[in-house]
Design an enzyme around this catalytic site. Sequence first.
Site, PDB file in Angstrom:
ATOM      1  N   THR A 267       0.813  -1.216   0.000  1.00  0.00           N
ATOM      2  CA  THR A 267       0.000   0.000   0.000  1.00  0.00           C
ATOM      3  C   THR A 267       0.841   1.258   0.000  1.00  0.00           C
ATOM      4  OG1 THR A 267      -1.856  -1.087   1.113  1.00  0.00           O
ATOM      5  CG2 THR A 267      -1.724   1.296   1.333  1.00  0.00           C
ATOM      6  N   ILE A 268       1.976   1.238   0.687  1.00  0.00           N
ATOM      7  CA  ILE A 268       2.830   2.418   0.741  1.00  0.00           C
ATOM      8  C   ILE A 268       3.270   2.860  -0.658  1.00  0.00           C
ATOM      9  CG2 ILE A 268       4.983   1.104   1.034  1.00  0.00           C
ATOM     10  CD1 ILE A 268       5.881   3.289   3.012  1.00  0.00           C
TER      11      ILE A 268
END
Length: 334
Positions: A20-21
């Site tokens: 997700t980062i």
Amino acid sequence: MNSADPTLNRKLLVLTLGGTIAMTHTGASVSGVVPNLTGADLVAAVPGLREVAEIVVEDFRQMPGASLTINDIVSLVQRLAQADHEGFHGVVVTQGTDTLEETAYLTDLYYQGSAPVVFTGAMRTAAAAGADGPANLLASAQTAVASEVRGMGVLVVLSDEIHAARHVRKMHTTSTGAFASPQTGPVGYVEEGNPHVRGILAPVPPVPRPSSQLPRVELVTATLGSDGLLLDGLEDKLDGLVIAAFGVGHVPESWCARLEALADRMPVVLASRIGAGPILNSTYAFPGSESDLRSRGLIGAGTLDPYKARLLLGALLAAGSSRSEIAKAFRERH
């Protein structure tokens, strides 16, 4: 920075695995996000990061956390071993939070270097309002190059909290404060850019990295009214098994004979599906209780949750450990 700046003498390696980062919208017809940001993109988005140390970035993988494999982490540990001999003062690994608690723990089992290794990620995508990835990456970098954390094993840093890989768990699906260590609490915090740790973690001996085919170890969870059907035939499919039991180590009575037969064929580890607190030894004595299951050959996981117990069992089997050595390791590693 000027010539007197101490950060000129600190080198930090950032290894990115995706997650997700690193996720944004692609601009295509799909509405969701995918991991398409590079490590250079992540570093460029963090004000002040290059004031912490000289940064070297490598894109090691680019995938969702759910798609990482044990082989990926074995390869990662091999890269970490090289980095430890390349003069880096610390390493930050960015990845998806779906599996972060497991990958960090597996890395902690295998990593034998002295340079601190810190895992981090994000609960909000890079394009989201209030994205937490940049702050997590900065706090992780500040922690990884700090002398205070050397010798503490692999760490996880999110929301300015420092957790030991051996204790941390993801406790919420969406909250930016999703990670916690229910057994112990954080081992420290990042305050005003500086990590503050609360004591030193006792080191545990590493497990040798696997040199051949990985063993097959799976997890079966006890649930209300289950008749144990999922246990049938596992003796021909697995090398080891972890049971996520009720409470302090209980299963339905109908499971007992199956588990005893499986424990005759392979190591079967008894963990609690609760995720905090120990497997007991001898408080209860009914069929399917912890004392009954231990008498049938099951190995108690101590305070390890089922997910970490599975990784430890697999690592020990890959190292050729005997049943007695496996039981000893579970007594020592929680």
